[in-house]
Design a protein around this motif. Sequence first.
Motif, mmCIF file in Angstrom:
data_model
loop_
_atom_site.group_PDB
_atom_site.id
_atom_site.type_symbol
_atom_site.label_atom_id
_atom_site.label_comp_id
_atom_site.label_asym_id
_atom_site.label_seq_id
_atom_site.Cartn_x
_atom_site.Cartn_y
_atom_site.Cartn_z
ATOM 1 N N GLU A 94 0.576 -0.942 -0.074
ATOM 2 C CA GLU A 94 -0.089 0.184 0.017
ATOM 3 C C GLU A 94 0.824 1.226 -0.122
ATOM 4 N N LYS A 95 2.001 1.097 0.535
ATOM 5 C CA LYS A 95 3.019 2.195 1.012
ATOM 6 C C LYS A 95 4.027 1.890 -0.408
ATOM 7 N N ALA A 96 3.943 1.755 -1.435
ATOM 8 C CA ALA A 96 4.339 1.396 -2.503
ATOM 9 C C ALA A 96 4.138 1.542 -3.384
ATOM 10 N N ALA A 97 2.828 1.366 -3.833
ATOM 11 C CA ALA A 97 1.871 1.414 -4.826
ATOM 12 C C ALA A 97 2.283 2.948 -5.699
ATOM 13 N N TYR A 146 10.304 5.202 -3.410
ATOM 14 C CA TYR A 146 10.658 3.373 -3.493
ATOM 15 C C TYR A 146 11.319 3.245 -3.408
ATOM 16 N N ALA A 147 12.465 2.967 -3.748
ATOM 17 C CA ALA A 147 13.703 2.608 -3.265
ATOM 18 C C ALA A 147 14.521 2.695 -2.259
ATOM 19 N N GLU A 148 14.689 3.685 -1.706
ATOM 20 C CA GLU A 148 14.704 4.197 -0.372
ATOM 21 C C GLU A 148 13.467 3.299 0.873
ATOM 22 N N LEU A 149 12.418 3.116 0.355
ATOM 23 C CA LEU A 149 11.383 2.036 0.841
ATOM 24 C C LEU A 149 11.487 1.155 1.191
ATOM 25 N N ARG A 150 11.794 0.925 -0.301
ATOM 26 C CA ARG A 150 11.825 -0.849 -0.299
ATOM 27 C C ARG A 150 13.613 -1.299 0.430
ATOM 28 N N GLU A 164 20.024 -5.356 -11.372
ATOM 29 C CA GLU A 164 21.112 -5.413 -11.212
ATOM 30 C C GLU A 164 21.067 -5.162 -9.694
ATOM 31 N N GLN A 165 20.815 -4.277 -9.137
ATOM 32 C CA GLN A 165 21.442 -3.643 -7.670
ATOM 33 C C GLN A 165 20.075 -5.240 -7.075
ATOM 34 N N ASN A 166 19.169 -5.261 -7.464
ATOM 35 C CA ASN A 166 18.169 -6.754 -6.715
ATOM 36 C C ASN A 166 19.716 -7.799 -6.124
#
Length: 777
Positions: A403-406, A435-439, A534-536
């Motif tokens: 819900e936060k990311a969408a 989003y990247a920071e949240l993830r 790639e970072q994942n």
Amino acid sequence: MKAHILVGILTIFAAVACRQAPEPQPLPLPIPQSVSFEQDIKPILDSRCLACHGCFDAPCQLKFESAQGLQRGAHHLEVYNGTRSEAQRPTRLGIDAHTEQQWRELGFHSVLNEDEQGQSLLYKMLQLGKKHPFPPNSKLPDNIELGITRQNQCPTDDQFDTYAKQHPQEGMPLGMAALSDQEYAKLAAWLEQGAPLDTKPRSISQADAEQIQQWESYLNQSSKERQLVARWLYEHLFLAHLYFADQGQKTRFFTLLRSSTPPGQPVQPIATAQPNGPYEGAIYYRLQAIDDTLVHKRHIALLLDEAKRERIESLFFANDWHAEQLPDYDYHARANPFITFAAIPADARYQFMLDNAEYFVRTFIRGPVCRGQIATDVIRDHFWTLFQSPEHDLFITHPDYAEKAAPLLGLPGQDDDLLEAGTNWFTYQEKRNRYAELRTEAYRQYAPKGAALEHIWDGEGVNSNALLTIFRHHDNASVQRGLFGKLPQTIWWMDYPLLERTYYELVVNFDVFGNLAHQLQTRLYFDLIRNGSEQNLLRLLPPQHRQHYLEQWYQGTGLLKRKFSYVPMDSQSPAAVQYQTDKPYTELGQMLLDQFADINTFEQDPLNRCQQKVCARSGQSPWIQQADQQLAELSNWRLKTTPALHWLPEVTLLRVHQDQEQTLYSLLRNRAHSNVAFMLGESLRHQEERDSLTLYPGLLGSYPNFIFDLPAKSLPLWLETMKGVKTDKDFEQVVHAFGIRRTHPKFWQVLEAVQAWHLQQQPLEAGVLDINRYKNL
């Protein structure tokens, strides 16, 4: 001694090839009897003309896969134009116009109508090509521009005489071996008879008709939940060539359309630029038979059967969920599928894409987009792709996180206002950064031990879609199941947000007729998606080694992107994978091969990863195994030791035959780059000394760049002469001795043999190959 003799023979061949073109030749007379388009002409067009006139970049938009394409004619505007300031009106066959008059109103001119002398434009183009043949197997003159950089000349009837004077050697087929006298005589007779089109729609079998009825009924149910799922399925299947049963070469294919008419009535396609374009009125999902000749570049086959319907039912409707209201098709709905389809359980959406991952990744770089620079500019020439297990994807397992990311996962490109392009881009880039920071923080919290091999989707132990290999061929690419070739420089690990965003950015929301702002934003955002994949993957490596690999992937100017565009790399979270050496990436590659051997269609790759004395495929004829053994050394070629690599194009087909049998190999040149982070200056980032070859046993790629054709007994000689190449002249002699140039007398027969072999080996995948990128070596 043999080598000196060979060089002498090749020198003579080269001298013959350099002779000037002969004088104009007399034309064969049209055959006297009546000619049928369906029986006599279409086979010629399919085998001689469709190889260049089958995609959006067909010269002058003249397409030959159907009678409608011939009737539509030609247009002076090119579909591919990355610099236009305004979007161009779409001109898709079967969608954007349906009658000859409608096409004329869109600016197309006829190639079949006769002039005052009783000759059509197509007739005159064929005459010009037949009058001026090239010396057999000769290299074309440099003044004949070829490939995607060619400025197409699209003369009308009134302009043809000027064109013929200025371009006497550029009749049809352009820069190719001439049509045979019989082929020309049939075409001439048909055109003189007024080019009658006696084609009729093929009948649909009773079994297929029943399947159509069942699927259309299934996709057009009344509840909001069913309608929402049907829309999601349509937006994910509209590029597929769907089939109901594997009948080999007789399999019938269908396409899924949005129609303004319900089941039981004739299909009326809704003509919007994108499949999720706005439309006022009722929408029905319909299946329509494909009667056109299949072109490999646009042919992506996908099975629809009872098992697929049961799988959809179990994924999407096994649990209760509710759609309060149906989303519309406005800007925001198109820009963010995670919000548009939020009511549908995320695990259902992701799992369906995983089940069919090869199809979805193929849509990124195949389908109607025939010049794929938007996608291929930002990918390596060879890499593996993995997927995050749904059980370990936070967007699937934690609704509060989703819900936060969408809201942060919207995609740019919907607003193509050039003046607003910069502002629009920074808005989406800022969302991506948040989003990247949240993830990163979420995965640190929910997976404190770090990423593990168990977090990679294993296809439930049976689905080979879990492992993919992607090859880039400059402006196009190929996807194949399995981990193929040597360990690539990079590996992608995609989770659901990465996979779905890539699909919507490159497929659903991409408009090939769009303007500069649209195409630029699409390209820039896909660069971020690649970096995210790639970072994942780096999360599987020890934190102290991640920076080293990231710097290897983004050398030189890539430093600018690392500092100013990409999100900071996570160098704090641990990795749950245990390593034994200071080369963890190499270890990881071997772990992947070992752990997923059961679903890896290339568990054994003796042509590229041979560690035995015998480097050959099992189950093949002895003469093919011997060819495998001889050719396996190609995967170890490097420019320093084998300069011939410098002259090999991206996709070279090697046809090897013995007696009445043949086999095929694809030689894939993997160009190395310091980084692939920028749109321009690729040649400046090319690290040619690191280029390599991958040898694929079969056909890979829709655009062969060259063909070598030789009997199996000549393989050792071909290899030795290739290894002896030091100069342009050396390579040109090898080409003349073993290659099939565009002007080779047997060019069409060899191309037909290649396509016949592919049809026999992979009847569901086969289609007409495109030779627009065939090199003038």
